[in-house]
Motif scaffolding. Structure first.
Motif, PDB file in Angstrom:
ATOM      1  N   PRO A 150      47.944  53.162  37.461  1.00 51.08           N
ATOM      2  CA  PRO A 150      49.378  53.107  37.774  1.00 51.08           C
ATOM      3  C   PRO A 150      49.772  51.723  38.278  1.00 51.08           C
ATOM      4  N   GLN A 151      50.897  51.204  37.785  1.00 48.22           N
ATOM      5  CA  GLN A 151      51.402  49.914  38.213  1.00 48.22           C
ATOM      6  C   GLN A 151      52.438  50.089  39.324  1.00 48.22           C
ATOM      7  N   LYS A 152      52.857  48.979  39.921  1.00 50.18           N
ATOM      8  CA  LYS A 152      53.823  49.042  41.017  1.00 50.18           C
ATOM      9  C   LYS A 152      55.151  49.647  40.577  1.00 50.18           C
ATOM     10  N   ASP A 153      55.516  49.458  39.300  1.00 50.82           N
ATOM     11  CA  ASP A 153      56.774  50.011  38.803  1.00 50.82           C
ATOM     12  C   ASP A 153      56.643  51.459  38.359  1.00 50.82           C
ATOM     13  N   PHE A 200      46.698  54.226  52.305  1.00 51.19           N
ATOM     14  CA  PHE A 200      47.414  54.851  51.200  1.00 51.19           C
ATOM     15  C   PHE A 200      48.840  54.307  51.106  1.00 51.19           C
ATOM     16  N   LEU A 201      49.353  54.251  49.885  1.00 55.44           N
ATOM     17  CA  LEU A 201      50.712  53.815  49.611  1.00 55.44           C
ATOM     18  C   LEU A 201      51.618  55.028  49.502  1.00 55.44           C
ATOM     19  N   ALA A 202      52.814  54.802  49.006  1.00 53.55           N
ATOM     20  CA  ALA A 202      53.768  55.897  48.835  1.00 53.55           C
ATOM     21  C   ALA A 202      53.222  56.946  47.870  1.00 53.55           C
ATOM     22  N   GLY A 255      51.038  59.058  48.363  1.00 49.13           N
ATOM     23  CA  GLY A 255      49.621  59.328  48.542  1.00 49.13           C
ATOM     24  C   GLY A 255      48.697  58.542  47.651  1.00 49.13           C
ATOM     25  N   ARG A 256      49.225  57.518  46.965  1.00 44.89           N
ATOM     26  CA  ARG A 256      48.380  56.718  46.088  1.00 44.89           C
ATOM     27  C   ARG A 256      47.521  55.771  46.922  1.00 44.89           C
ATOM     28  N   PRO A 257      46.203  55.716  46.695  1.00 47.92           N
ATOM     29  CA  PRO A 257      45.333  54.864  47.514  1.00 47.92           C
ATOM     30  C   PRO A 257      45.619  53.386  47.269  1.00 47.92           C
ATOM     31  N   LYS A 258      45.566  52.594  48.321  1.00 48.71           N
ATOM     32  CA  LYS A 258      45.761  51.160  48.231  1.00 48.71           C
ATOM     33  C   LYS A 258      44.434  50.505  47.874  1.00 48.71           C
ATOM     34  N   TYR A 259      44.493  49.641  46.857  1.00 48.96           N
ATOM     35  CA  TYR A 259      43.248  49.044  46.377  1.00 48.96           C
ATOM     36  C   TYR A 259      42.697  48.036  47.374  1.00 48.96           C
ATOM     37  N   SER A 260      41.386  48.073  47.529  1.00 46.95           N
ATOM     38  CA  SER A 260      40.625  47.056  48.242  1.00 46.95           C
ATOM     39  C   SER A 260      39.266  46.983  47.574  1.00 46.95           C
ATOM     40  N   TRP A 261      38.740  45.766  47.428  1.00 45.27           N
ATOM     41  CA  TRP A 261      37.443  45.628  46.758  1.00 45.27           C
ATOM     42  C   TRP A 261      36.363  46.423  47.477  1.00 45.27           C
ATOM     43  N   GLU A 262      36.536  46.686  48.755  1.00 43.34           N
ATOM     44  CA  GLU A 262      35.538  47.452  49.508  1.00 43.34           C
ATOM     45  C   GLU A 262      35.424  48.881  49.015  1.00 43.34           C
ATOM     46  N   HIS A 263      36.468  49.359  48.316  1.00 40.33           N
ATOM     47  CA  HIS A 263      36.430  50.710  47.749  1.00 40.33           C
ATOM     48  C   HIS A 263      36.077  50.694  46.267  1.00 40.33           C
ATOM     49  N   SER A 264      35.794  49.515  45.737  1.00 39.51           N
ATOM     50  CA  SER A 264      35.451  49.413  44.324  1.00 39.51           C
ATOM     51  C   SER A 264      34.002  49.833  44.111  1.00 39.51           C
ATOM     52  N   ASP A 265      33.556  49.744  42.860  1.00 44.05           N
ATOM     53  CA  ASP A 265      32.176  50.083  42.513  1.00 44.05           C
ATOM     54  C   ASP A 265      31.178  49.064  43.050  1.00 44.05           C
ATOM     55  N   GLN A 266      31.669  47.906  43.498  1.00 44.65           N
ATOM     56  CA  GLN A 266      30.787  46.814  43.882  1.00 44.65           C
ATOM     57  C   GLN A 266      29.858  47.153  45.044  1.00 44.65           C
ATOM     58  N   PRO A 267      30.364  47.613  46.204  1.00 41.51           N
ATOM     59  CA  PRO A 267      29.442  48.007  47.281  1.00 41.51           C
ATOM     60  C   PRO A 267      28.514  49.148  46.858  1.00 41.51           C
ATOM     61  N   GLY A 268      29.007  49.994  45.960  1.00 42.76           N
ATOM     62  CA  GLY A 268      28.174  51.092  45.478  1.00 42.76           C
ATOM     63  C   GLY A 268      26.943  50.599  44.741  1.00 42.76           C
ATOM     64  N   LEU A 269      27.109  49.530  43.939  1.00 46.47           N
ATOM     65  CA  LEU A 269      25.952  48.978  43.232  1.00 46.47           C
ATOM     66  C   LEU A 269      24.999  48.301  44.208  1.00 46.47           C
ATOM     67  N   TRP A 270      25.540  47.609  45.207  1.00 45.42           N
ATOM     68  CA  TRP A 270      24.655  47.003  46.214  1.00 45.42           C
ATOM     69  C   TRP A 270      23.795  48.074  46.880  1.00 45.42           C
ATOM     70  N   TYR A 271      24.454  49.165  47.281  1.00 36.87           N
ATOM     71  CA  TYR A 271      23.699  50.267  47.895  1.00 36.87           C
ATOM     72  C   TYR A 271      22.664  50.816  46.920  1.00 36.87           C
ATOM     73  N   ALA A 272      23.061  51.010  45.662  1.00 36.35           N
ATOM     74  CA  ALA A 272      22.160  51.607  44.677  1.00 36.35           C
ATOM     75  C   ALA A 272      20.931  50.733  44.436  1.00 36.35           C
TER      76      ALA A 272
END
Length: 449
Positions: free
Chosen positions: A131-134, A282-284, A286-303
């Motif tokens: 979903p985009q901002k518009d 979260f944004l309006a 209930g849409r989650p606000k993006y942050s790289w900390e919630h991306s797949d990246q930390p997940g791969l480090w953990y894995a």
């Protein structure tokens, strides 16, 4: 009659049977003897001077050579029979490559090693609309970079698979809101195809090949030269002595370590702790606000940490969940913990000569060399980071294997892109039905949409 039947190993035609020429010693041997007496200058005079005993000696030599040839063929046939059984179709190689159960257990896992010859390799890329901002959904527009990937696949006879399909349903996203971020789709997408290949290279859309003349096997052959058999090859973010990196590219092997890595990665994606992984905003609506900390990246480090622990039982695995907060116990997205873990183990960092010389033989993970030492190795590993941080100079960029770069593509890239279109017929376009099509010179690549 000696007949050799053999089955050459080929991933594309695993059941092709080729029959060698039947050798009839009874008929062929006299012909060989006759050829051995054909006049040829000094050889004729020397043979005549030898008389009957000379002829007998020549015949004996030819007979011995024929028998040696026959014996060699028998040995080859025996070896082929031992290697391929009764010439039945080769069974799915996944079981042989995996070498360990995928079930969770407390014991250490192990791997099997395979040759780099006749590898079946796939390139994988992904775009899942968000979903985009518009309020509208994003649309794929990066056709040039897809053509770059398709062209590289065409040149080296790799498969190329492009995913447009969202791998998570609404229930998944409700339980783990960060799965709304499209990057997480790469994990189930790789899982969906890994069993069909020896290696899979996942690359973000802004991961582009700059040296189209270099195959992926060249990296694997270099590792083999130093007697290393990794299960995963990763990039580096120009951060010396850092084992954390941007997950824009990853070369993963179809073996026990590779499958376990994906399983641990997805386990992180589903949520490791009672309250999730890291607190979210979260944004309006209930849409989650993006942050790289919630991306797949930390997940791969953990894995990477968790999987290395699964195979080596180092006893150094850091605590994952904070019992008081219900979130991951971390200074920042499991990054510091990852770096500390691999540093304390003395893990070698880099893919050029020096780290390969120092590297333990059972190190399943190889990181690309950082640009601080890049002068010792021209290729740049899986890619040079050009989107943020310390960039390389133009000379180093031009000799890189690949770049992680979103914009401002140089003339070299644009010229090779034009060659891919004009000389190899590569394209990426929507058809009349609104479906994306990707291919080169009559070969269509897979688009999952």
């Amino acid at each position: 009659r000696l007949c050799l039947q053999y089955l050459p190993h080929s991933h594309r035609e695993p059941c092709r049977q080729v029959t060698g020429r039947a050798i009839d010693v009874g008929n062929d041997l006299p012909k060989l003897l006759q050829l051995s007496h054909r006049p040829s200058g000094s050889h004729t005079a020397r043979t005549s001077a030898m008389g009957d005993s000379g002829t007998t000696l020549v015949a004996l030599r030819v007979a011995i050579l024929a028998l040696l040839l026959a014996n060699t063929i028998i040995l080859m046939a025996t070896s082929a029979n031992q290697m391929f059984g009764d010439l039945d179709c080769i069974a799915d190689e996944t079981a042989a490559n995996v070498g360990a159960s995928d079930d969770d257990d407390d014991g250490m896992l192990s791997r099997n090693f395979t040759s780099n010859q006749d590898l079946k390799i796939a390139l994988l890329a992904s775009f899942v609309a968000e979903p985009q901002k518009d309020g509208t959904m994003g649309k794929f527009t990066m056709h040039q970079n897809i053509i770059n990937k398709a062209c590289y696949a065409k040149i080296w006879d790799y498969d190329f698979i492009f995913y447009l399909k969202d791998m998570f349903n609404e229930e998944d996203k409700e339980k783990a809101p960060w799965l709304n971020f499209a990057g997480w789709n790469r994990v189930p997408q790789i899982q969906a195809i890994l069993d069909d290949y020896d290696w899979v290279l996942y690359g973000d859309l802004d991961h582009t090949f700059r040296d189209l003349s270099r195959p992926l096997e060249s990296f694997l052959n270099e590792f083999e030269l130093y007697n290393h058999h990794p299960s995963v090859f990763l990039p580096n973010d120009a951060m010396p002595n850092f084992f954390t990196f941007s997950t824009y590219a990853m070369l993963l092997k179809n073996d026990a370590f590779g499958h376990k890595l994906l399983k641990n990665w997805m386990k992180f994606g589903r949520g490791m702790c009672p309250n999730g992984n890291i607190p979210m905003k979260f944004l309006a609506k209930g849409r989650p606000k993006y942050s790289w900390e919630h991306s797949d990246q930390p997940g791969l480090w953990y894995a990477l940490v968790r999987t290395y622990q699964d195979f080596h039982n180092t006893g150094k695995i850091p605590q994952v969940c904070n019992k008081e907060t219900g979130y991951i116990a971390t200074e920042r997205a499991f990054g510091p913990e990852t770096n500390i873990y691999f540093r304390e183990l003395g893990t070698a960092l880099g893919h050029d000569r020096l780290p390969l010389l120092k590297m333990r033989k059972n190190q399943e993970i190889i990181w690309s060399t950082d640009i601080g030492r890049e002068a010792s190795h021209d290729w740049g590993g899986l890619g040079l980071q050009m989107n943020w941080g310390r960039h390389v100079d133009e000379q180093m960029r031009n000799r890189a294997f690949a770049l992680h770069q979103k914009k401002d593509m140089d003339e070299d890239y644009l010229d090779e892109l034009r060659m891919c279109k004009e000389n190899h017929g590569c394209f990426s376009e929507y058809n009349k039905e609104g479906k994306l099509e990707v291919g080169c010179n009559g070969r269509s690549f897979t688009v999952v949409q």
